[in-house]
Design a protein around this motif. Structure first.
Motif, PDB file in Angstrom:
ATOM      1  N   GLY A 162       0.821  -1.276   0.145  1.00 56.48           N
ATOM      2  CA  GLY A 162      -0.183  -0.055  -0.162  1.00 56.48           C
ATOM      3  C   GLY A 162       0.958   1.313  -0.226  1.00 56.48           C
ATOM      4  N   THR A 163      -0.024   2.272  -0.398  1.00 57.07           N
ATOM      5  CA  THR A 163       0.825   3.747  -0.624  1.00 57.07           C
ATOM      6  C   THR A 163       1.376   4.164   0.848  1.00 57.07           C
ATOM      7  OG1 THR A 163      -0.375   4.282  -2.436  1.00 57.07           O
ATOM      8  CG2 THR A 163       0.782   6.016  -1.214  1.00 57.07           C
ATOM      9  N   GLU A 164       0.898   4.025   2.003  1.00 59.25           N
ATOM     10  CA  GLU A 164       1.079   4.741   3.337  1.00 59.25           C
ATOM     11  C   GLU A 164       2.365   3.822   3.174  1.00 59.25           C
ATOM     12  OE1 GLU A 164      -1.831   3.511   2.755  1.00 59.25           O
ATOM     13  OE2 GLU A 164      -3.284   5.234   2.893  1.00 59.25           O
ATOM     14  N   SER A 165       2.579   2.661   3.390  1.00 57.45           N
ATOM     15  CA  SER A 165       3.794   1.931   3.735  1.00 57.45           C
ATOM     16  C   SER A 165       5.079   2.190   2.860  1.00 57.45           C
ATOM     17  CB  SER A 165       3.537   0.185   3.714  1.00 57.45           C
ATOM     18  OG  SER A 165       2.682  -0.183   4.475  1.00 57.45           O
ATOM     19  N   LEU A 166       4.523   2.336   1.398  1.00 53.44           N
ATOM     20  CA  LEU A 166       5.665   2.792   0.536  1.00 53.44           C
ATOM     21  C   LEU A 166       6.205   4.289   1.043  1.00 53.44           C
ATOM     22  CD1 LEU A 166       7.287   2.854  -2.281  1.00 53.44           C
ATOM     23  CD2 LEU A 166       5.089   3.688  -3.270  1.00 53.44           C
ATOM     24  N   VAL A 167       5.296   5.149   1.153  1.00 55.14           N
ATOM     25  CA  VAL A 167       5.637   6.440   1.584  1.00 55.14           C
ATOM     26  C   VAL A 167       6.677   6.325   3.051  1.00 55.14           C
ATOM     27  CG1 VAL A 167       5.094   8.896   2.516  1.00 55.14           C
ATOM     28  CG2 VAL A 167       3.847   7.732   0.389  1.00 55.14           C
ATOM     29  N   ALA A 168       5.923   5.524   3.967  1.00 60.51           N
ATOM     30  CA  ALA A 168       6.886   5.498   5.273  1.00 60.51           C
ATOM     31  C   ALA A 168       8.149   5.036   5.062  1.00 60.51           C
ATOM     32  CB  ALA A 168       6.080   4.652   6.219  1.00 60.51           C
ATOM     33  N   ARG A 169       8.320   3.967   4.089  1.00 62.54           N
ATOM     34  CA  ARG A 169       9.483   3.097   3.915  1.00 62.54           C
ATOM     35  C   ARG A 169      10.602   4.005   2.887  1.00 62.54           C
ATOM     36  NH1 ARG A 169       6.684  -2.335   2.147  1.00 62.54           N
ATOM     37  NH2 ARG A 169       6.280  -3.136   4.222  1.00 62.54           N
ATOM     38  N   ALA A 170      10.055   4.702   2.314  1.00 61.42           N
ATOM     39  CA  ALA A 170      10.856   5.449   1.040  1.00 61.42           C
ATOM     40  C   ALA A 170      11.369   6.945   2.047  1.00 61.42           C
ATOM     41  CB  ALA A 170       9.880   6.176   0.098  1.00 61.42           C
TER      42      ALA A 170
ATOM     43  N   VAL B 221     -11.188  -3.905  -6.510  1.00 61.15           N
ATOM     44  CA  VAL B 221     -11.112  -3.968  -5.269  1.00 61.15           C
ATOM     45  C   VAL B 221      -9.658  -3.177  -5.179  1.00 61.15           C
ATOM     46  CG1 VAL B 221     -10.906  -5.275  -3.059  1.00 61.15           C
ATOM     47  CG2 VAL B 221     -12.489  -6.008  -4.769  1.00 61.15           C
ATOM     48  N   SER B 222      -9.527  -1.990  -4.462  1.00 64.38           N
ATOM     49  CA  SER B 222      -8.534  -1.460  -4.307  1.00 64.38           C
ATOM     50  C   SER B 222      -7.912  -1.609  -2.832  1.00 64.38           C
ATOM     51  CB  SER B 222      -8.519   0.152  -4.439  1.00 64.38           C
ATOM     52  OG  SER B 222      -8.948   0.547  -5.837  1.00 64.38           O
ATOM     53  N   GLY B 223      -6.774  -1.143  -2.491  1.00 60.78           N
ATOM     54  CA  GLY B 223      -6.197  -1.230  -1.137  1.00 60.78           C
ATOM     55  C   GLY B 223      -7.120  -0.512   0.051  1.00 60.78           C
ATOM     56  N   ASP B 224      -8.094   0.540  -0.438  1.00 61.33           N
ATOM     57  CA  ASP B 224      -8.843   1.153   0.750  1.00 61.33           C
ATOM     58  C   ASP B 224     -10.309   0.867   0.547  1.00 61.33           C
ATOM     59  OD1 ASP B 224      -8.549   2.540  -1.648  1.00 61.33           O
ATOM     60  OD2 ASP B 224      -8.307   4.439  -0.748  1.00 61.33           O
ATOM     61  N   SER B 225     -10.632  -0.248  -0.305  1.00 62.97           N
ATOM     62  CA  SER B 225     -12.047  -0.526  -0.716  1.00 62.97           C
ATOM     63  C   SER B 225     -12.723  -1.028   0.697  1.00 62.97           C
ATOM     64  CB  SER B 225     -12.104  -1.322  -1.844  1.00 62.97           C
ATOM     65  OG  SER B 225     -11.809  -0.732  -3.047  1.00 62.97           O
ATOM     66  N   LEU B 226     -11.760  -2.053   1.155  1.00 65.69           N
ATOM     67  CA  LEU B 226     -12.464  -2.744   2.425  1.00 65.69           C
ATOM     68  C   LEU B 226     -11.744  -2.501   3.792  1.00 65.69           C
ATOM     69  CD1 LEU B 226     -12.574  -6.154   0.233  1.00 65.69           C
ATOM     70  CD2 LEU B 226     -14.484  -4.523   0.760  1.00 65.69           C
ATOM     71  N   ALA B 227     -12.068  -3.159   4.632  1.00 61.66           N
ATOM     72  CA  ALA B 227     -11.495  -2.902   6.049  1.00 61.66           C
ATOM     73  C   ALA B 227     -10.192  -3.265   5.821  1.00 61.66           C
ATOM     74  CB  ALA B 227     -12.457  -3.558   7.225  1.00 61.66           C
ATOM     75  N   THR B 228      -9.724  -4.593   5.168  1.00 65.32           N
ATOM     76  CA  THR B 228      -8.499  -5.178   5.085  1.00 65.32           C
ATOM     77  C   THR B 228      -8.038  -5.248   3.744  1.00 65.32           C
ATOM     78  OG1 THR B 228      -9.538  -7.505   5.096  1.00 65.32           O
ATOM     79  CG2 THR B 228      -8.756  -6.595   7.270  1.00 65.32           C
TER      80      THR B 228
END
Length: 222
Positions: free
Chosen positions: A49-57, A139-146
């Motif tokens: 997911g994008t949040e993880s990518l940004v945190a890692r980058a 189904v995208s990464g933020d479409s559902l709860a998980t």
């Protein structure tokens, strides 16, 4: 029971999007006064997911997590601006993807997208790549709860399309794709040309080196 539905990952499976993801991540780093990172390093950060990518980058560290700090939220906002401005500057479909998707669709197979990429990027990217019309469920990464590796995205596809696990094949390039498929009880195809590292990868039902090899696999099932 034969396969009726294909669920595809997006980044690293249908499209090589690393150049534009890396461009946006490095632009966010430059905005924060940080040096640019090698594209290969940023590639290793993709998949959760994008949040993880940004945190890692921003931390230049695979172990970094998105905690919602003000600095991370600002970096995420900057990443969003840069990425939305250049979703397909260099992003391309992998060889034979468009033709194979169209052939599957024309043959009556039903197609879905199951990606950890946020919807705000997924929908316009599919449209810019010219393949959005063939997918019945997205189904995208933020479409559902998980999201992947959880089974929920694939179970959602099954519910929406009215099919069983035995009728769905997940196609992806990462450990998350394989684990999600196993958790959902469906078969999975691993594409070895993507971003996932084959070493220590869980076993898939089939491994392909080119996207159109899915058609050969289908013929072998008959």
């Amino acid at each position: 029971m034969s396969i009726r539905v294909f669920a595809f990952d997006l980044d690293g499976t249908l499209a090589d999007s690393i150049p534009d993801l890396a461009h946006a991540a490095n632009a966010a780093r430059r905005d924060a006064g940080l040096a640019t990172l090698d594209v290969a390093l940023i590639e290793s950060f993709v998949g959760d997911g994008t949040e993880s990518l940004v945190a890692r980058a921003m931390a230049a560290d695979m172990a970094a997590n998105f905690t919602g700090s003000e600095a991370q939220k600002e970096a995420l906002a900057r990443f969003d601006l840069h990425y939305q401005a250049g979703l397909t500057l260099k992003t391309k479909l992998y060889p034979s993807v468009a033709n194979t998707l169209n052939e599957l669709h024309d043959c009556g197979y039903r197609l879905a997208i199951v990606t950890n990429k946020p919807e705000r990027f997924t929908l316009p990217l599919l449209k810019e790549l010219g393949i959005d019309q063939v997918f019945e469920v997205i189904v995208s990464g933020d479409s559902l709860a998980t999201r992947k590796p959880n089974a929920e995205p694939l179970l959602h596809v099954m519910q929406q399309m009215g099919v069983s696990a035995a009728e769905l094949l997940m196609v992806g390039d990462s450990k998350n794709d394989i684990l999600a498929a196993r958790a959902a009880g469906c078969k999975v195809a691993f594409v070895r040309y993507g971003y996932g590292v084959a070493i220590n990868m869980p076993d898939a039902d089939v491994t392909i080196g080119r996207f159109d090899e899915l058609l050969n696999w289908l013929e072998a099932q008959d």
